[in-house]
Write a protein that holds these residues in place. Structure first.
Motif, short mmCIF file in Angstrom:
data_model
loop_
_atom_site.label_atom_id
_atom_site.label_comp_id
_atom_site.label_asym_id
_atom_site.label_seq_id
_atom_site.Cartn_x
_atom_site.Cartn_y
_atom_site.Cartn_z
N LYS A 15 27.78 14.20 -29.99
CA LYS A 15 28.85 14.12 -30.97
C LYS A 15 29.35 15.52 -31.36
O LYS A 15 28.56 16.46 -31.49
CB LYS A 15 28.40 13.38 -32.23
N LEU A 16 30.64 15.63 -31.58
CA LEU A 16 31.26 16.84 -32.10
C LEU A 16 31.38 16.64 -33.60
O LEU A 16 32.16 15.81 -34.08
CB LEU A 16 32.63 17.04 -31.46
N ARG A 70 26.34 5.13 -31.42
CA ARG A 70 27.55 4.50 -30.88
C ARG A 70 28.14 5.36 -29.78
O ARG A 70 28.59 6.48 -30.01
CB ARG A 70 28.58 4.29 -31.99
N SER A 71 28.19 4.79 -28.58
CA SER A 71 28.71 5.56 -27.44
C SER A 71 30.20 5.80 -27.54
O SER A 71 30.73 6.75 -26.94
CB SER A 71 28.39 4.82 -26.13
N ASP A 72 30.92 4.96 -28.30
CA ASP A 72 32.38 5.13 -28.39
C ASP A 72 32.78 6.21 -29.38
O ASP A 72 33.90 6.73 -29.32
CB ASP A 72 33.04 3.80 -28.76
N ILE A 76 36.86 8.22 -34.16
CA ILE A 76 36.37 9.21 -35.12
C ILE A 76 35.47 8.51 -36.12
O ILE A 76 35.83 7.47 -36.69
CB ILE A 76 37.53 9.89 -35.86
N GLY A 77 34.30 9.07 -36.37
CA GLY A 77 33.42 8.58 -37.42
C GLY A 77 33.62 9.40 -38.68
O GLY A 77 33.55 10.63 -38.65
N LEU A 78 33.90 8.75 -39.78
CA LEU A 78 34.10 9.40 -41.08
C LEU A 78 32.93 9.08 -41.99
O LEU A 78 32.68 7.91 -42.30
CB LEU A 78 35.41 8.91 -41.71
N LYS A 124 20.90 16.61 -36.25
CA LYS A 124 20.34 16.97 -34.94
C LYS A 124 20.29 15.76 -34.02
O LYS A 124 20.51 15.88 -32.80
CB LYS A 124 18.95 17.58 -35.12
N TYR A 125 20.03 14.59 -34.58
CA TYR A 125 20.02 13.38 -33.76
C TYR A 125 21.42 13.08 -33.23
O TYR A 125 21.60 12.82 -32.03
CB TYR A 125 19.48 12.19 -34.56
N ALA A 126 22.42 13.08 -34.12
CA ALA A 126 23.79 12.80 -33.69
C ALA A 126 24.26 13.85 -32.68
O ALA A 126 24.94 13.52 -31.70
CB ALA A 126 24.72 12.77 -34.90
N TYR A 127 23.87 15.09 -32.91
CA TYR A 127 24.24 16.16 -31.98
C TYR A 127 23.62 15.93 -30.60
O TYR A 127 24.25 16.18 -29.57
CB TYR A 127 23.80 17.50 -32.55
#
Length: 502
Positions: free
Chosen positions: A363-364, A332-334, A220-222, A356-359
């Protein structure tokens, strides 16, 4: 959130200030438009913004004229953010010669109208997002840029609607490093040796879900204020303990603590506010024998970013910090899940581009629907929870009818709700790890609702590691109260974590 909302109320209460016509105007050659020579005042800008938000629920800089935009730039450290490229082009991982030519052409326009050599421009570029920040003093620069086909948007990214003072009221989800006495009725104990489970976990069958999944293998990215270096249970020394094992925590900093917008003085990865620590605890604190609160996904990995000073994205460096954290997590693929219990009352271009890039990387992304003082609950869902690329979450109480928490926002953009407050008892809130070792504290609002939902998503993804973002999100929807329908204020409603992981 922060000290902002009491100020919002005051701004909304002010009658719209009418801008008097100036005798002295600027006439732009080959144009019929004439603008006042002096910028609008802060009160005039804020009055228009407040009324627009009140009437439409949002504010869009692109709908304002050059004089209004220039006025905000002048009052916002003279920094102008330029989104460039083709329409809808938020990012580019490879910079071809055509895109570079577009960027350089806009830089030339700025230099020409600012009447300085372009090597003397104060300029900040981004690697992936098609965005530049540049120092601007003259309205002619903005007029020229607004006409150019290669400009996607112009925003005064150093301007914020709110002025703060030390006596302004804070939200329940803002900065707090103090420990609290936790009512024993607000948690239950489980093995090993008095590990504490928040009362609101049972409202969503999270304990039962642990029989099938504890978040193992999911990262999880915070994106928040960071995680406290004084809380060992959220650092490498303590995150693997008891029933929590085989995982990692990583901490990064993208927030720059400086008055100067062009500074690169990064402030480090550690929380100085307390909010990020509380969110990290909600999602991933260990299940051990320390007699401390357990996280929803107590075997998930945590990558925490200090990207903002507090929960309100009112500062240029906070907006840039969040944008940079999103792009780094996107790469980050993980990392499968990103949780953001932060926001602002209008959309911010460089953060929108980064979302939009992360999406685009699968990524959720969960975002808080908004938490305020009880005086300003009339405001709807805040940015970035308003975006279609994010999943918007808010908090409700534990009464028999759906009612939002005392400080939570609701509206048509909300996707899910989490029970996180007692019915007619605002002191009943989720207990989490405190800022310092051995401390516990209460946390609340849509912030903890968002972190809780991100943790449940980690349980689902751990149970079904080959699933896509869409499959995980669909399972969350299917487990919620209102599915297959969507409530106009509370989305799909409360999630049943056990049903979600089955």
């Amino acid at each position: 959130m922060k000290k902002m909302y009491l100020k919002v109320l005051l701004l909304i209460a002010i009658t719209m200030v009418s801008c008097s016509k100036e005798d002295t105007t600027i006439e732009i050659e080959s144009q019929d438009v004439q603008f006042p020579k002096d910028p609008l005042t802060v009160d005039q800008i804020n009055s228009r913004i407040s009324q627009t938000i009140r009437e439409t629920g949002d504010f869009d800089w692109s709908k304002e004229d050059a004089h209004f935009l220039w006025s905000a730039v002048v009052h916002g450290q003279n920094v102008l953010t330029i989104g460039y490229g083709n329409e809808g082009q938020s990012f580019s991982e490879t910079r071809d010669s055509e895109l570079e030519a577009k960027k350089n052409g806009l830089i030339d326009i700025v230099a020409d109208n600012e009447k300085i050599d372009k090597t003397d421009l104060i300029l900040v570029e981004q690697d992936i997002l098609t965005v530049i920040d540049v120092g601007v003093e003259h309205i002619e620069t903005i007029i020229a840029l607004k006409k150019h086909k290669d400009v996607r948007y112009l925003e005064p990214n150093g301007y914020n609607l709110f002025s703060f003072n030390e006596n302004a009221e804070r939200s329940s989800s803002g900065c707090d490093k103090n420990g609290d006495y936790i009512n024993p009725a607000h948690y239950s104990t489980i093995s090993p040796n008095n590990a504490q489970v928040s009362w609101h976990f049972d409202e969503h069958n999270i304990q039962q879900a642990w029989n099938l999944s504890t978040g193992s293998g999911v990262t999880i990215g915070l994106i928040d204020t960071g995680v406290s270096q004084s809380q060992s249970l959220l650092n490498s020394s303590g995150i693997n303990d008891g029933y929590s094992n085989g995982r990692f925590v990583q901490k990064y900093g993208t927030f720059i603590d400086s008055f100067w917008w062009w500074s690169n003085n990064y402030d480090g990865p550690h929380d100085k506010c307390g909010h990020g620590t509380a969110m990290g605890s909600t999602m991933a604190s260990p299940r051990n024998d320390n007699g401390m609160p357990v996280g929803v996904a107590y075997n998930a990995n945590l990558v925490a970013y200090r990207a903002t000073e507090d929960v309100l994205l009112n500062d240029y460096h906070e907006r840039k910090g969040v944008s940079k954290a999103l792009t780094q997590l996107g790469n980050r693929s993980d990392v499968k899940i990103i949780s953001m219990s932060i926001g602002y009352v209008w959309s911010i271009g460089n953060i929108k581009d980064a979302v939009k890039y992360a999406y685009s990387k699968g990524k959720l992304i969960f975002a808080a629907g908004g938490t305020s003082t009880s005086f300003t609950n009339g405001f709807g869902v805040i940015f970035p929870a308003t975006m279609s690329e994010t999943v918007a979450v808010t908090g409700v109480d534990d009464g028999s009818n759906y009612e939002r928490c005392d400080t939570c926002h609701s509206g048509s953009k909300i996707d899910f709700t989490i029970i996180m407050e007692g019915d007619n008892n605002t002191s009943k809130a989720p207990p989490v790890l405190g800022f310092y070792n051995g401390d516990r504290r209460y946390t609340g609002g849509s912030s903890v609702a968002t972190a809780t939902t991100a943790g449940i998503a980690a349980l689902v993804w751990s149970r079904y590691p080959s699933w896509s973002r869409t499959q995980v999100l669909n399972r969350l929807k299917q487990s919620a109260d209102f599915y297959p329908y969507k409530n106009g204020s509370f989305g799909y409603g409360n999630i049943d974590a056990l049903q979600a992981v089955q």
